[in-house]
Scaffold this active site. Structure first.
Site, mmCIF file in Angstrom:
data_model
loop_
_atom_site.group_PDB
_atom_site.id
_atom_site.type_symbol
_atom_site.label_atom_id
_atom_site.label_comp_id
_atom_site.label_asym_id
_atom_site.label_seq_id
_atom_site.Cartn_x
_atom_site.Cartn_y
_atom_site.Cartn_z
ATOM 1 N N PHE A 1 20.054 -26.105 33.380
ATOM 2 C CA PHE A 1 19.987 -25.318 32.139
ATOM 3 C C PHE A 1 21.349 -25.089 31.511
ATOM 4 C CE2 PHE A 1 21.302 -20.795 32.277
ATOM 5 C CZ PHE A 1 21.879 -20.771 33.524
ATOM 6 N N LYS A 2 22.425 -25.274 32.275
ATOM 7 C CA LYS A 2 23.761 -25.028 31.711
ATOM 8 C C LYS A 2 24.064 -25.969 30.542
ATOM 9 C CE LYS A 2 25.834 -22.557 35.494
ATOM 10 N NZ LYS A 2 24.789 -22.551 36.538
#
Ligand SMILES: *Cc1c(COP(=O)(O)O)cnc(C)c1O
Length: 457
Positions: free
Chosen positions: A113-114
């Protein structure tokens, strides 16, 4: 439109604008940036006209950015995020069982998700530097995922040099390959003879002693306390709220508390977000703080959900600042004490206010494995250990409305954990294929400032 201003949670920094938060990361007084006032957002306005993810994100972020970026830069940055994600829905919501959903945040270039926030900030930083003509030296310390996302986001950027410090031999082979095979001339990977804490210590010293670098470049970092990065995570809460008929409870696998705080921001601005639950692994400083009122740092212990092995969640200061009614003197006192002693007792009224905002639970290693097995058996889905922590906590909630567990990484990033739990290796998505054959580039250095400075040149 006027430009919103940003204060520091410690109250001793001059006001800055959005561009200042992108470029500086942390406030000069050691605090974290927060908007002076929270804007009001309307979900209907964000999604009007069948907005896609990029449009929704642009509309949501506009009141935070104001005129703090060059014309068109915000739209270009949100479009870039959408284009680099491999799923047409960017952040698809999957219903596992009636009322229990998984929000897939891992369809980006490094399958974690980063990517969502890192791609956005990279786009913003490039536009800003193009107008000022400055060069930026970005340094990041990583235990794996952040470095990979940063390399993918900044490789080839014209005015940015990226230095990534990772602990030699202590990142997974997949994570190392993602960092070291970019081939980009503006990326320098340093494998530090030490552990992750050594890398973080070196990063802090580099930031405070930038005068010693031989360059005139400004030095900054893209760690998760960067406000621009954090705000870039609020749009997926809005996109999810738009798909559900009523406000959901969100269960967030938590390390530095950036992802969960982004959900708080969305709710604070008026969006229909229900309860927020931070789920940690056995590194549970946040859980203990909310349960006992004592915020205490302990030695981080290794777990299967490695990206959540954090001893002191850096974004907790933001929530404490809000829970004190934005009393910067009180917040500064608490966190200066914490930094010195590794332990601080939260005043009763602050603790009560914190508990009204979020709750937190910790999940053991055995429960994490059991959840990976259960989700495979009952739902036919392979999940990563971080997602398992959230999903385990989500299943324990008595359901009165929808519950959403955030899924922060693709299971193929953690093949050993999956194999140990399920007896087979996960299938790789396209973005994780073909890394093995490529040329790796990194330098090995001692864990000293001198060695790192010599390598940076
Ligand atoms: C970074 C990370 C987390 C933790 O997010 P925070 O914002 O630090 O709480 C969870 N899962 C994965 C896969 C991550 O990479």
């Amino acid at each position: 439109m006027t430009s919103p201003s940003y204060v520091s949670t410690r109250g001793r920094s001059p006001l800055t604008d959005f561009a200042g938060t992108v470029i500086n990361g942390i406030a000069p007084d050691g605090g974290l940036f927060a908007p002076s006032v929270w804007p009001r957002l309307e979900l209907d306005a964000l999604i009007a006209g069948g907005a896609d993810y990029a449009t929704l994100a642009e509309r949501l972020l506009t009141p935070f950015v104001g005129e703090g970026l060059p014309e068109g830069a915000l739209a270009a940055a949100t479009r870039r995020v959408q284009e680099r994600f491999l799923h047409p829905d960017v952040v698809p919501l999957v219903e596992l069982e009636p009322g229990l959903h998984v929000l897939e945040l891992f369809h980006g270039p490094t399958a974690a998700f980063k990517d969502l926030a890192m791609q956005l900030v990279a786009g913003m930083a490039e536009s800003l530097l193009a107008t000022t003509g400055e060069r930026l030296l970005l340094v990041t310390a990583t235990s794996g995922d952040t470095g990979a996302a940063a390399v993918k986001a900044f490789a080839g950027a014209e005015r940015i040099d990226l230095v990534v410090l990772h602990p030699l031999g202590r990142v997974s082979p997949m994570q190392r390959l993602q960092m070291t095979t970019s081939g980009a001339s503006n990326v320098l990977n340093l494998a530090v003879r030490g552990d992750f804490d050594d890398c973080q210590r070196l990063l802090k010293r580099l930031l405070s002693e930038t005068g010693k670098t031989k360059t005139t470049r400004r030095v900054s970092s893209v760690n998760s306390i960067n406000w621009a990065r954090l705000s870039g995570q609020a749009p997926y809460y809005a996109a999810t709220a738009a798909k559900l008929a009523e406000p959901a409870t969100y269960v967030v696998p938590t390390g530095n508390f950036g992802d969960a705080f982004a959900g708080w921001v969305a709710r604070q601005c008026g969006l229909p977000i229900g309860d927020l639950v931070a789920a940690t692994n056995r590194n549970d400083a946040l859980v203990r703080a909310l349960h006992t009122g004592v915020y205490e740092r302990t030695q981080a212990e290794p777990t299967a959900s490695v990206s959540m092995d954090v001893q002191a969640p850096s974004n907790f200061e933001r929530l404490v600042f809000e829970a004190t009614g934005r009393d910067a003197d009180l917040t500064r006192g608490l966190f200066e004490d914490f930094n010195k002693a590794g332990r601080v007792t939260l005043p009763d009224e602050v603790l009560a206010a914190l508990r009204r905002e979020v709750s937190a639970v910790s999940v053991s290693e055995a429960e994490t494995v059991a959840e990976m097995q259960r989700t495979w058996r009952e739902n036919g889905r392979v999940i990563c250990p971080h997602t398992a922590v959230a999903l385990h906590a989500a299943r324990r909630i008595e359901r009165t409305g929808p519950v959403v567990a955030l899924s922060t990484a693709h299971p193929a990033k953690f093949p050993d954990s999956v194999e140990a739990a399920l007896g087979f290796a996960p299938e790789r998505p396209p973005q994780l294929q073909g890394l093995e054959g490529q040329t790796e580039r990194f330098e090995t250095v001692d864990a000293t400032l001198e060695a790192v400075l010599a390598a940076i040149g």
